[in-house]
Structure formats: structure tokens, C-alpha cells
Design a protein around this motif. Structure first.
Motif, PDB file in Angstrom:
ATOM      1  N   LEU A   1       0.837  -1.196   0.000  1.00 41.46           N
ATOM      2  CA  LEU A   1       0.000   0.000   0.000  1.00 41.46           C
ATOM      3  C   LEU A   1       0.874   1.249   0.000  1.00 41.46           C
ATOM      4  O   LEU A   1       1.832   1.347   0.763  1.00 41.46           O
ATOM      5  CB  LEU A   1      -0.896   0.012   1.233  1.00 41.46           C
ATOM      6  N   TYR A   2       0.519   2.212  -0.848  1.00 39.97           N
ATOM      7  CA  TYR A   2       1.108   3.548  -0.824  1.00 39.97           C
ATOM      8  C   TYR A   2      -0.036   4.535  -0.588  1.00 39.97           C
ATOM      9  O   TYR A   2      -0.989   4.571  -1.354  1.00 39.97           O
ATOM     10  CB  TYR A   2       1.789   3.884  -2.149  1.00 39.97           C
ATOM     11  N   ARG A   3       0.090   5.328   0.464  1.00 41.33           N
ATOM     12  CA  ARG A   3      -0.928   6.328   0.774  1.00 41.33           C
ATOM     13  C   ARG A   3      -0.283   7.708   0.655  1.00 41.33           C
ATOM     14  O   ARG A   3       0.630   8.056   1.417  1.00 41.33           O
ATOM     15  CB  ARG A   3      -1.482   6.121   2.179  1.00 41.33           C
ATOM     16  N   LEU A   4      -0.745   8.499  -0.316  1.00 43.60           N
ATOM     17  CA  LEU A   4      -0.168   9.818  -0.575  1.00 43.60           C
ATOM     18  C   LEU A   4      -1.099  10.895  -0.029  1.00 43.60           C
ATOM     19  O   LEU A   4      -2.251  11.014  -0.460  1.00 43.60           O
ATOM     20  CB  LEU A   4       0.045  10.009  -2.077  1.00 43.60           C
ATOM     21  N   GLY A   5      -0.609  11.662   0.930  1.00 45.03           N
ATOM     22  CA  GLY A   5      -1.391  12.735   1.517  1.00 45.03           C
ATOM     23  C   GLY A   5      -0.641  14.050   1.446  1.00 45.03           C
ATOM     24  O   GLY A   5       0.519  14.104   1.016  1.00 45.03           O
ATOM     25  N   CYS A   6      -1.281  15.124   1.881  1.00 38.29           N
ATOM     26  CA  CYS A   6      -0.679  16.440   1.728  1.00 38.29           C
ATOM     27  C   CYS A   6      -1.117  17.364   2.858  1.00 38.29           C
ATOM     28  O   CYS A   6      -2.290  17.379   3.243  1.00 38.29           O
ATOM     29  CB  CYS A   6      -1.080  17.029   0.375  1.00 38.29           C
ATOM     30  N   ASN A   7      -0.155  18.108   3.398  1.00 35.51           N
ATOM     31  CA  ASN A   7      -0.450  19.144   4.382  1.00 35.51           C
ATOM     32  C   ASN A   7      -0.573  20.470   3.643  1.00 35.51           C
ATOM     33  O   ASN A   7       0.419  21.049   3.202  1.00 35.51           O
ATOM     34  CB  ASN A   7       0.669  19.218   5.432  1.00 35.51           C
ATOM     35  N   ARG A   8      -1.788  20.953   3.512  1.00 40.73           N
ATOM     36  CA  ARG A   8      -2.039  22.160   2.723  1.00 40.73           C
ATOM     37  C   ARG A   8      -1.948  23.439   3.542  1.00 40.73           C
ATOM     38  O   ARG A   8      -2.226  24.528   3.041  1.00 40.73           O
ATOM     39  CB  ARG A   8      -3.410  22.048   2.033  1.00 40.73           C
ATOM     40  N   ARG A   9      -1.529  23.302   4.799  1.00 41.37           N
ATOM     41  CA  ARG A   9      -1.393  24.484   5.645  1.00 41.37           C
ATOM     42  C   ARG A   9       0.008  25.084   5.571  1.00 41.37           C
ATOM     43  O   ARG A   9       0.274  26.110   6.183  1.00 41.37           O
ATOM     44  CB  ARG A   9      -1.732  24.140   7.096  1.00 41.37           C
ATOM     45  N   THR A  10       0.905  24.419   4.838  1.00 45.16           N
ATOM     46  CA  THR A  10       2.280  24.903   4.722  1.00 45.16           C
ATOM     47  C   THR A  10       2.519  25.460   3.325  1.00 45.16           C
ATOM     48  O   THR A  10       1.777  25.182   2.379  1.00 45.16           O
ATOM     49  CB  THR A  10       3.277  23.763   4.981  1.00 45.16           C
ATOM     50  N   THR A  11       3.563  26.260   3.197  1.00 43.41           N
ATOM     51  CA  THR A  11       3.978  26.774   1.891  1.00 43.41           C
ATOM     52  C   THR A  11       5.479  26.514   1.740  1.00 43.41           C
ATOM     53  O   THR A  11       6.278  27.046   2.509  1.00 43.41           O
ATOM     54  CB  THR A  11       3.704  28.281   1.764  1.00 43.41           C
ATOM     55  N   PRO A  12       5.926  25.688   0.777  1.00 44.97           N
ATOM     56  CA  PRO A  12       5.057  24.923  -0.126  1.00 44.97           C
ATOM     57  C   PRO A  12       4.328  23.806   0.621  1.00 44.97           C
ATOM     58  O   PRO A  12       4.660  23.486   1.755  1.00 44.97           O
ATOM     59  CB  PRO A  12       6.054  24.357  -1.136  1.00 44.97           C
ATOM     60  N   ARG A  13       3.327  23.231  -0.031  1.00 47.79           N
ATOM     61  CA  ARG A  13       2.582  22.139   0.567  1.00 47.79           C
ATOM     62  C   ARG A  13       3.491  20.927   0.727  1.00 47.79           C
ATOM     63  O   ARG A  13       4.269  20.612  -0.165  1.00 47.79           O
ATOM     64  CB  ARG A  13       1.384  21.773  -0.307  1.00 47.79           C
ATOM     65  N   VAL A  14       3.371  20.260   1.856  1.00 44.76           N
ATOM     66  CA  VAL A  14       4.214  19.099   2.145  1.00 44.76           C
ATOM     67  C   VAL A  14       3.447  17.825   1.822  1.00 44.76           C
ATOM     68  O   VAL A  14       2.378  17.568   2.384  1.00 44.76           O
ATOM     69  CB  VAL A  14       4.660  19.092   3.619  1.00 44.76           C
ATOM     70  N   ALA A  15       3.984  17.026   0.898  1.00 38.04           N
ATOM     71  CA  ALA A  15       3.370  15.751   0.521  1.00 38.04           C
ATOM     72  C   ALA A  15       4.041  14.625   1.302  1.00 38.04           C
ATOM     73  O   ALA A  15       5.271  14.534   1.354  1.00 38.04           O
ATOM     74  CB  ALA A  15       3.513  15.512  -0.978  1.00 38.04           C
ATOM     75  N   PHE A  16       3.222  13.775   1.925  1.00 40.08           N
ATOM     76  CA  PHE A  16       3.711  12.661   2.723  1.00 40.08           C
ATOM     77  C   PHE A  16       3.311  11.337   2.069  1.00 40.08           C
ATOM     78  O   PHE A  16       2.260  11.247   1.432  1.00 40.08           O
ATOM     79  CB  PHE A  16       3.118  12.696   4.133  1.00 40.08           C
ATOM     80  N   LEU A  17       4.150  10.344   2.261  1.00 40.27           N
ATOM     81  CA  LEU A  17       3.840   9.014   1.726  1.00 40.27           C
ATOM     82  C   LEU A  17       3.964   7.991   2.837  1.00 40.27           C
ATOM     83  O   LEU A  17       5.003   7.906   3.499  1.00 40.27           O
ATOM     84  CB  LEU A  17       4.795   8.657   0.581  1.00 40.27           C
ATOM     85  N   GLU A  18       2.906   7.226   3.043  1.00 38.69           N
ATOM     86  CA  GLU A  18       2.933   6.130   4.006  1.00 38.69           C
ATOM     87  C   GLU A  18       2.874   4.818   3.241  1.00 38.69           C
ATOM     88  O   GLU A  18       2.160   4.699   2.237  1.00 38.69           O
ATOM     89  CB  GLU A  18       1.751   6.232   4.965  1.00 38.69           C
ATOM     90  N   GLN A  19       3.622   3.827   3.714  1.00 33.37           N
ATOM     91  CA  GLN A  19       3.657   2.524   3.047  1.00 33.37           C
ATOM     92  C   GLN A  19       3.364   1.424   4.059  1.00 33.37           C
ATOM     93  O   GLN A  19       3.726   1.525   5.238  1.00 33.37           O
ATOM     94  CB  GLN A  19       5.024   2.276   2.404  1.00 33.37           C
ATOM     95  N   LYS A  20       2.717   0.371   3.576  1.00 29.36           N
ATOM     96  CA  LYS A  20       2.413  -0.770   4.423  1.00 29.36           C
ATOM     97  C   LYS A  20       2.284  -2.011   3.547  1.00 29.36           C
ATOM     98  O   LYS A  20       1.841  -1.929   2.401  1.00 29.36           O
ATOM     99  CB  LYS A  20       1.105  -0.531   5.196  1.00 29.36           C
ATOM    100  N   GLU A  21       2.700  -3.136   4.094  1.00 35.87           N
ATOM    101  CA  GLU A  21       2.636  -4.404   3.360  1.00 35.87           C
ATOM    102  C   GLU A  21       1.536  -5.282   3.954  1.00 35.87           C
ATOM    103  O   GLU A  21       1.446  -5.456   5.176  1.00 35.87           O
ATOM    104  CB  GLU A  21       3.979  -5.138   3.460  1.00 35.87           C
ATOM    105  N   TYR A  22       0.690  -5.822   3.082  1.00 35.91           N
ATOM    106  CA  TYR A  22      -0.381  -6.729   3.505  1.00 35.91           C
ATOM    107  C   TYR A  22      -0.148  -8.111   2.900  1.00 35.91           C
ATOM    108  O   TYR A  22       0.011  -8.235   1.669  1.00 35.91           O
ATOM    109  CB  TYR A  22      -1.750  -6.226   3.032  1.00 35.91           C
TER     110      TYR A  22
END
Length: 424
Positions: free
Chosen positions: A190-211
Motif C-alpha cells: 500500500l502507498y498512501r499519498l497525503g498532503c499538508n495544505r497548511r504549509t507553503t510549499p505544501r508538504v506531501a507525505f507518503l505512508e507505506q504498508k505491506e499486507y
């Protein structure tokens, strides 16, 4: 895509242990295409194998290598990437070979499939599932051995290739989080791509998990009961992943998702989400990543990616510049941590200590941390110092300082200082 004879190529190469894929574009803004093994089709997977023909020094690669081995014309060498990473010599038909040289041979031969000669490659990005220092060493040797003349060559993980791909997609696909399921052998990554839109520039985060997940059987061995069980398990995973936050898009990557066994899962995923299915996203994402390096898109300028390979803090220090207090940036968040390095010279007017600030951008930390390097034994009251900052690990910063003296007033003492800090 009709290519003109003089056009250069930007290449994204997904180098896998079982299969590889090659994508390309002709400009930083150009459409990205993936090479197909069948003209007019979508057979993107190139088996990452070689076959040495019996009694000769002739080598075949990919599908031709598999065909030759099946016809008992030669010896098949599989798992080329794993062999290169392990570093042990490989015996083939009574002779011993360097595993990195074998991977290089496959890499160079497969690039010959491009619609232009390899000399036309102006930029190359190689991607793989997990990127670390050992992978970087092997990929560097492969590129050097292939003697490419490309002026821009870089490497990144599948996670960053996913992010690079999304930068070139419509904004609405990841106004909320985006999720990718990669079905490989007996697991789903699993790759979960999220973003913190309260920062400039916006910070994109990626979480990974194996099932853990049932391996997809051959078509003639796949029973209705097995298909229903895979559907139940996948649907539970999808509900766990997409039920936590609003999800704008879902990508199902891998040949294992082929067929019509995911009825309940798709019924759930398609409720208010865009769902895409395919198997060439990472190679295209690698090409997009190089396009971004050559000319950042608007989305690229608005975001900074803090995936597992990235430095997640801004490192700098306060200095006096033209009589006014100023911030001196040394290392910037968003670069690959193993590439984060800076050398600079400063003047110390007083004191025996240097202060640096490390401001993490990860969501679990707030505020800047003060890092202090003691200069015990530094002679004189004023000094010129050479600083060297680099990352020893994803979260470990090392700072070195060397006394350069102070012109005619004081020669260099030869003293140096070194300290390591965990910055997040």
C-alpha cells in the motif's frame, strides 16, 4: 507518438527483479509513453532475465531469453537485480560472471528497444520498489557500465515515482488523499499519498504498508472459491485504508488485479472515488520525475515531497550579514537524504560554540531544534571556519568544523570538531 530524428529522449526505467519497464518522453512537458513488447499492444513487462547460448558468448535478454531457455538453447539467468545487490559471482555454463555486469548487459540491451538510439537519451530516471544506499551503488555501476552520455541521471523509489506521476495528473485526483495498491506475488504493498495544505510549499507525505495476500494462481487453476476469498480480503483492506480519510483516487497496479474477481472491492472503491487499473505507473512516474527535475510543473513548485528517502528538515544557522541578523540555509528539506551535503566557510567573531537549527516538516514535530557544536580548544578570539554538513542516515546529521586560522593574524591550528545529531 511520431518522433523526429533529432529529438532527444527523457527516459523513466522501472528496474525490477522479475520484470522491467521503459517509459519515455521527448520534452519536459511532453506526453509519457511506455514501450510495449507487442506492436500496438500494452504488453509492458520486459522479463529481467538473460540467457547465454550454449557453447557461445551470445546472450539473449527478456522474452527472447525465456524462449531460448525453453528450447534448451542456453542457460537462463533470473533475478538479475537481487543477484547484483547480493554481489556474489554467478556461474553460467561453466564460467563465472560479475552480477552487476550481467544486470548492466540486460539494462543496455533493453534500452535498445527505444525508438531512438541510446545516444539520444538526454535524461534518465531509474526507479525500483525500495531505494537505499546499496541500490544506489549498484545503479551507479550499471549506468557507468552502460556508458550512457545522458547529462541528467538520477534514481528514486517507487513511492517517489508515484508522487511524481501524481504531479502530472489533474489536481482533483489528490485534493484529498490518493491510494495505490501494488499487487506483487503473495502480498499487496500500500502507498498512501497525503498532503499538508497548511504549509507553503505544501508538504506531501507518503505512508507505506505491506499486507499478506493470496498469490494469484494460473487461470486454469483459479477456482470461484479462491476468487471470492481474494475479493473478501482485498475489500477488507480497502475499507481499512479508505475508511480513515477522504480518498480522491485509487490505483490498482499489477497483473494480479486482472480479471473480474474484484466485484465487491470495486463496488466499494467506486463510491465517490476515481479508480484506475494498470501496471505501468511506476515507469511513467520515473519519467515524470525526471521531467520535473528538468522543468518543474506548477504542481511541482507548489509541493515538496517528504517520502522515506527525503530529508525532512530544513537545516541552517543565524548569521550576521551586512550588519543585520540573517538566516543562512545549509540543507533544504525535500532532497534525497544521501545527497544532502553542504560545505561553507564562515567567520566566528566570538564564543566557542556554533548553533544550528533543524526545523522538521514532519507532522509529528513542531518548531526548530537547536543543535550546538562545541569548539573547545579553538585558539584566538576570531576565526575562519570551514563547515561540512552531511546526512549519515535518513534522520542523522553530521556537522564538521575545521579551523582555517585568521589570515595574517593567526595561522590555521589544524584543529577540527565533529558531532552527529538525530534531528527527527
Amino acid at each position: 507518438m511520431g518522433l523526429l530524428g533529432g529529438e532527444k529522449l527523457i527516459v523513466g526505467y522501472d528496474l525490477g527483479n522479475l520484470f522491467s519497464q521503459i517509459s519515455f518522453a521527448v520534452s519536459p512537458e511532453g506526453e509519457v509513453e511506455t514501450l510495449s513488447q507487442v506492436a500496438g499492444g500494452q504488453v509492458y513487462n520486459i522479463p529481467t532475465v538473460l540467457c547465454r547460448k550454449h557453447g557461445t558468448s551470445q546472450w539473449f535478454y527478456g522474452r527472447e531469453a525465456i524462449r531460448s531457455a525453453r528450447e534448451d538453447q542456453g542457460v537462463l539467468v533470473e533475478n538479475l537485480l537481487d543477484l547484483a545487490l547480493e554481489g556474489e559471482q554467478v556461474a553460467v555454463d561453466g564460467e563465472v560472471y560479475d552480477p552487476v555486469a550481467l544486470l548492466t548487459l540486460f539494462f543496455k540491451r533493453s534500452l535498445g528497444m527505444l525508438p531512438r538510439p541510446v545516444e539520444k537519451i538526454t535524461a534518465l530516471m531509474i526507479t525500483c520498489p525500495v531505494f537505499n544506499e546499496r541500490v544506489r551503488q549498484v545503479f551507479s555501476q550499471v549506468v557507468e557500465g552502460a556508458r550512457l552520455k545522458a547529462g541528467n541521471i538520477a534514481f528514486q523509489s517507487h513511492g517517489e515515482s508515484y508522487y511524481s506521476y501524481m504531479l502530472r495528473q489533474p489536481r482533483e485526483l489528490w485534493n484529498s488523499q490518493s491510494v495505490l495498491f501494488d499487487y506483487r506475488a503473495n502480498s499487496i504493498r500500500l502507498y498512501r499519498l497525503g498532503c499538508n495544505r497548511r504549509t507553503t510549499p505544501r508538504v506531501a507525505f507518503l505512508e507505506q504498508k505491506e499486507y499478506p495476500f493470496p498469490e494469484c494462481p494460473l487461470l486454469d487453476e483459479d477456482t470461484q472459491e479462491a476468487r471470492e476469498e481474494r475479493d473478501r480480503v482485498l475489500c477488507r483492506i480497502a475499507e481499512e485504508v479508505c475508511g480513515r480519510e477522504v480518498t480522491g483516487s485509487v490505483f490498482l497496479i499489477g497483473d494480479g488485479f486482472a480479471g473480474d474477481w474484484m466485484k465487491n472491492t470495486l463496488r466499494y472503491l467506486c463510491r465517490g472515488r476515481r479508480v484506475f487499473q494498470g501496471n505501468n505507473l511506476f515507469g511513467k512516474g520515473a519519467c515524470c520525475g525526471m521531467q520535473e527535475r528538468l522543468k518543474a510543473s506548477q504542481m511541482g513548485t507548489e509541493h515538496v515531497f517528504l517520502g522515506g528517502d527525503k530529508l525532512k528538515a530544513n537545516v541552517g544557522m543565524k548569521i550576521l550579514r551586512n550588519g543585520e541578523d540573517s538566516y543562512f540555509a545549509l540543507l533544504d528539506a525535500g532532497v534525497n537524504w544521501y545527497e544532502a551535503e553542504r560545505t561553507a566557510e564562515i567567520y566566528l567573531q566570538e564564543g566557542r560554540e556554533l548553533e544550528f537549527s533543524a526545523a522538521p516538516l514532519v507532522r509529528s514535530r513542531t518548531g526548530a531544534e537547536v543543535l550546538r557544536l562545541s569548539l573547545e580548544g579553538l585558539p584566538g578570539t576570531t576565526a575562519r571556519l570551514r563547515l561540512h554538513l552531511y546526512m549519515e542516515a535518513e534522520n542523522r546529521l553530521t556537522v564538521e568544523a575545521e579551523d582555517l586560522g585568521f589570515g595574517e593574524f593567526r595561522p590555521a591550528s589544524g584543529r577540527s570538531w565533529k558531532e552527529s545529531f538525530v534531528i527527527y
